[in-house]
Design a protein around this motif. Structure first.
Motif, short mmCIF file in Angstrom:
data_model
loop_
_atom_site.label_atom_id
_atom_site.label_comp_id
_atom_site.label_asym_id
_atom_site.label_seq_id
_atom_site.Cartn_x
_atom_site.Cartn_y
_atom_site.Cartn_z
N LEU A 108 27.30 30.69 -97.32
CA LEU A 108 27.45 30.11 -98.17
C LEU A 108 27.11 28.72 -97.98
N CYS A 109 26.26 27.90 -99.14
CA CYS A 109 25.96 26.42 -98.72
C CYS A 109 26.52 25.97 -100.04
N ILE A 110 27.32 25.01 -100.15
CA ILE A 110 27.62 24.49 -101.52
C ILE A 110 27.17 23.06 -101.49
N PHE A 111 26.52 22.62 -102.54
CA PHE A 111 25.74 21.33 -102.71
C PHE A 111 26.22 20.56 -103.68
N LEU A 112 26.28 19.16 -103.56
CA LEU A 112 26.75 18.52 -104.81
C LEU A 112 25.35 17.85 -105.38
N LEU A 113 24.86 18.12 -106.47
CA LEU A 113 23.69 17.51 -107.17
C LEU A 113 24.10 16.56 -108.11
N GLU A 114 23.84 15.31 -107.68
CA GLU A 114 24.21 14.01 -108.62
C GLU A 114 23.06 13.75 -109.53
#
Length: 160
Positions: A108-114
């Motif tokens: 799993l990769c968790i990204f924050l998209l701003e």
């Protein structure tokens, strides 16, 4: 059309082999999954899974999906956000928050998209997403906590 995915090893490296959704992965083989936490103007976007989905129909969640063969994790995240929500984004808007073996056969990769946008700009892919809403970080954690492990929730608590 069958989607094809890369097989990864426990060191989180591609093995050079692929699988399709119906193939069972062996012990020590993993598929790559991305979750995208979307923040716009200080609020977080959640999406409700379509009621026709095989897994977790109607559940509120982050945007997520499997990374296809040949894609990087961030390229998979960009594609999923566009496919499910119609939001165009680029690599510079993403921050990797987490990368690890998350569950049996799942990296799993968790990204924050701003990215600032209005909810009216979203175009839902109806066979994937039933609805969307903005919420605070605390509200998002409360909604997601029952379906996520403590490691995932810790990532959310540590979002800056």
């Amino acid at each position: 059309m069958k989607e094809i995915f890369d097989i990864y090893n426990s060191d989180m490296l591609p093995t050079g082999r692929t699988f399709c959704e119906q193939k069972e992965l062996k012990c020590g083989e993993y598929g790559l999954l991305v979750h995208i936490i979307i923040r716009s103007r200080g609020k977080y976007l959640l999406q409700q899974r379509a009621l026709c989905k095989k897994y977790y129909p109607g559940q509120w969640d982050a945007t997520c999906g499997k990374v296809r063969a040949g894609e990087s994790a961030v390229d998979g995240a960009i594609r999923e956000v566009y496919e499910e929500l119609g939001i165009k984004s680029d690599k510079s808007e993403y921050t990797l928050l987490y990368k690890n073996i998350y569950a049996a056969k799942v990296l799993l990769c968790i990204f924050l998209l701003e990215k600032d946008f209005d909810i009216s700009e979203i175009v839902l892919k109806k066979d994937e997403v039933a609805d969307v809403k903005f919420c605070t970080l605390d509200e998002m954690i409360k909604i997601l906590a029952p379906s996520k492990n403590s490691e995932y929730i810790d990532v959310l608590y540590n979002i800056k």
